[in-house]
Design an enzyme around this catalytic site. Structure first.
Site, PDB file in Angstrom:
ATOM      1  N   TYR A   1       0.833  -1.205   0.000  1.00 60.07           N
ATOM      2  CA  TYR A   1       0.000   0.000   0.000  1.00 60.07           C
ATOM      3  C   TYR A   1       0.869   1.257   0.000  1.00 60.07           C
ATOM      4  O   TYR A   1       0.676   2.168  -0.813  1.00 60.07           O
ATOM      5  CB  TYR A   1      -0.910  -0.024   1.225  1.00 60.07           C
ATOM      6  CG  TYR A   1      -1.864   1.132   1.336  1.00 60.07           C
ATOM      7  CD1 TYR A   1      -3.015   1.200   0.554  1.00 60.07           C
ATOM      8  CD2 TYR A   1      -1.636   2.170   2.248  1.00 60.07           C
ATOM      9  CE1 TYR A   1      -3.895   2.267   0.673  1.00 60.07           C
ATOM     10  CE2 TYR A   1      -2.518   3.237   2.368  1.00 60.07           C
ATOM     11  CZ  TYR A   1      -3.645   3.270   1.582  1.00 60.07           C
ATOM     12  OH  TYR A   1      -4.513   4.325   1.693  1.00 60.07           O
TER      13      TYR A   1
ATOM     14  N   SER B   1       2.556   1.706  -3.338  1.00 58.05           N
ATOM     15  CA  SER B   1       1.653   2.155  -4.415  1.00 58.05           C
ATOM     16  C   SER B   1       1.339   3.641  -4.274  1.00 58.05           C
ATOM     17  O   SER B   1       1.260   4.367  -5.267  1.00 58.05           O
ATOM     18  CB  SER B   1       0.359   1.327  -4.406  1.00 58.05           C
ATOM     19  OG  SER B   1      -0.455   1.641  -3.297  1.00 58.05           O
ATOM     20  N   LYS B   2       1.177   4.092  -3.036  1.00 57.52           N
ATOM     21  CA  LYS B   2       0.837   5.501  -2.825  1.00 57.52           C
ATOM     22  C   LYS B   2       2.049   6.412  -3.081  1.00 57.52           C
ATOM     23  O   LYS B   2       1.912   7.527  -3.578  1.00 57.52           O
ATOM     24  CB  LYS B   2       0.298   5.709  -1.401  1.00 57.52           C
ATOM     25  CG  LYS B   2      -1.043   4.999  -1.136  1.00 57.52           C
ATOM     26  CD  LYS B   2      -2.154   5.521  -2.037  1.00 57.52           C
ATOM     27  CE  LYS B   2      -3.514   4.967  -1.661  1.00 57.52           C
ATOM     28  NZ  LYS B   2      -4.612   5.496  -2.495  1.00 57.52           N
TER      29      LYS B   2
ATOM     30  N   ILE C   1      -8.207   8.717   8.743  1.00 55.74           N
ATOM     31  CA  ILE C   1      -9.604   9.157   8.806  1.00 55.74           C
ATOM     32  C   ILE C   1     -10.488   7.926   8.881  1.00 55.74           C
ATOM     33  O   ILE C   1     -10.114   6.840   8.429  1.00 55.74           O
ATOM     34  CB  ILE C   1     -10.011  10.036   7.597  1.00 55.74           C
ATOM     35  CG1 ILE C   1      -9.783   9.289   6.287  1.00 55.74           C
ATOM     36  CG2 ILE C   1      -9.289  11.342   7.607  1.00 55.74           C
ATOM     37  CD1 ILE C   1     -10.393   9.997   5.112  1.00 55.74           C
TER      38      ILE C   1
ATOM     39  N   THR D   1     -13.088   5.681   7.615  1.00 60.74           N
ATOM     40  CA  THR D   1     -13.841   5.368   6.404  1.00 60.74           C
ATOM     41  C   THR D   1     -14.303   3.920   6.490  1.00 60.74           C
ATOM     42  O   THR D   1     -13.912   3.180   7.390  1.00 60.74           O
ATOM     43  CB  THR D   1     -12.963   5.505   5.140  1.00 60.74           C
ATOM     44  OG1 THR D   1     -11.936   4.515   5.207  1.00 60.74           O
ATOM     45  CG2 THR D   1     -12.348   6.878   5.002  1.00 60.74           C
TER      46      THR D   1
END
Lengths: 76, 250
Positions: B151, B154-155, B184, B186
């Site tokens: 992750y 990829s970011k 956050i 979500t």
């Protein structure tokens, strides 16, 4: 590669819907800019294994000249 | 005149909030997600003339996505902007990582975004002389954390691609930026409730000087970047994290 496929791929690189003809003059096409030139160099490398030089592309006046640079990899 | 935007990940979380906020200010939104949610169905009901939902798995047939966007523009009009909010997260330690897991994350988080950006910046697709592309990255792209290697990578890749894209597309009037949300709450976090326990969330809260954020905090920044108020901003990364990346809160 067939000539019609070559022209289709060129249209895609140029991001245009209007058909191209082998007699079209490159300088008359609004899409013939530096990014399109890079796209054509990339296409020749990936599709034909041919490394084009900037001088070769500068000398090309028409789409037929580009086809001629493919060393017979584009056929009718 | 209404602006038209393409928003991925529109069925939940940040992508949903951006879609809802754009619609509320009178814009037209083409929202994309793998499946429709109740919230999407509500948006379709609330904005029948300006919200158009496309059910599509963006992680497959990635090379076809740019041509798909050309078709969308013929149906809905020229686009003023694009937000790539679709993304997946894995909690996966390195010792069990595989190429398949890596590709799952990169296909959606990065490659789909690049293919869609290619389509949206096609001169047949975007409005003349301008357009704004916003990638939803993450503070995980600049701060390490265990278990999210794919992750984070990829970011971080999104940020790198964004900078080169910003330079390449500037002559076309296209601005490209990325937003790096912090922690956050979500639906994606809720799905990982075994990992993101209440204890974890409380701990994260303690690391944010301004507390844990909401999806509206991210949407506000994205709407600014899409607007003409950001007309001189390109190639930038914006951390929107309540101060999380500043370090430990004393």
């Amino acid at each position: 590669m067939k000539k019609s496929d070559f022209l289709d791929e060129l249209m895609e690189i140029m991001q245009r819907d209007e058909a191209l003809d082998s007699s079209d003059e490159l300088d008359s096409l609004g899409e013939w800019d530096s990014m399109t030139v890079l796209g054509v160099i990339s296409m020749f490398d990936l599709e034909f294994g041919i490394t084009l030089t900037i001088d070769q592309l500068k000398a090309a006046k028409t789409i037929q000249d580009l086809i001629d640079l493919s060393n017979a990899n584009v056929s009718n | 005149m209404k602006n038209c935007y393409l928003i991925t990940g529109a069925s939940s979380g940040i992508g949903y909030q951006i879609s809802a906020d754009l619609l509320a200010q009178g814009d037209l939104v083409v929202g994309v997600s793998r499946s429709a949610s109740d919230k999407v169905r509500q948006l379709k009901s609330d904005y029948p003339d300006t919200f158009f939902f496309q059910e599509k798995d963006l992680s497959v047939e990635i090379d076809s996505l740019s041509k798909w966007v050309v078709q969308l523009s013929k149906e809905f009009g020229k686009f003023s902007g694009f937000v790539h909010s679709a993304g997946i997260q894995q909690i996966l330690p390195l010792k069990v990582n595989t190429h398949k897991h890596m590709l799952e994350v990169f296909n959606l988080n990065l490659f789909a975004g690049l293919a869609l950006a290619k389509g949206i910046t096609d001169k047949r697709v975007k409005v003349e002389n301008s357009a704004s592309v916003v990638f939803i990255s993450s503070v995980a792209s600049v701060m390490g954390s265990p278990g999210i290697i794919n992750y984070s990578a990829s970011k971080a890749s999104i940020n790198g691609a964004m900078r080169s894209m910003a330079i390449e597309l500037a002559p076309l009037g296209v601005r490209v930026n990325s937003v790096l949300p912090g922690f956050i709450e979500t639906e994606m976090i809720s799905r990982w409730s075994d990992v993101y326990t209440r204890e974890y969330i409380d701990k994260a809260h303690g690391k944010c000087p301004l507390g844990i954020g909401g999806v509206d905090d991210i949407s506000n920044m994205v709407l600014f970047l899409l607007s003409d108020k950001a007309k001189w901003i390109t190639g930038a990364e914006f951390k929107v994290d309540g101060g999380y990346s500043l370090g430990d809160v004393q």
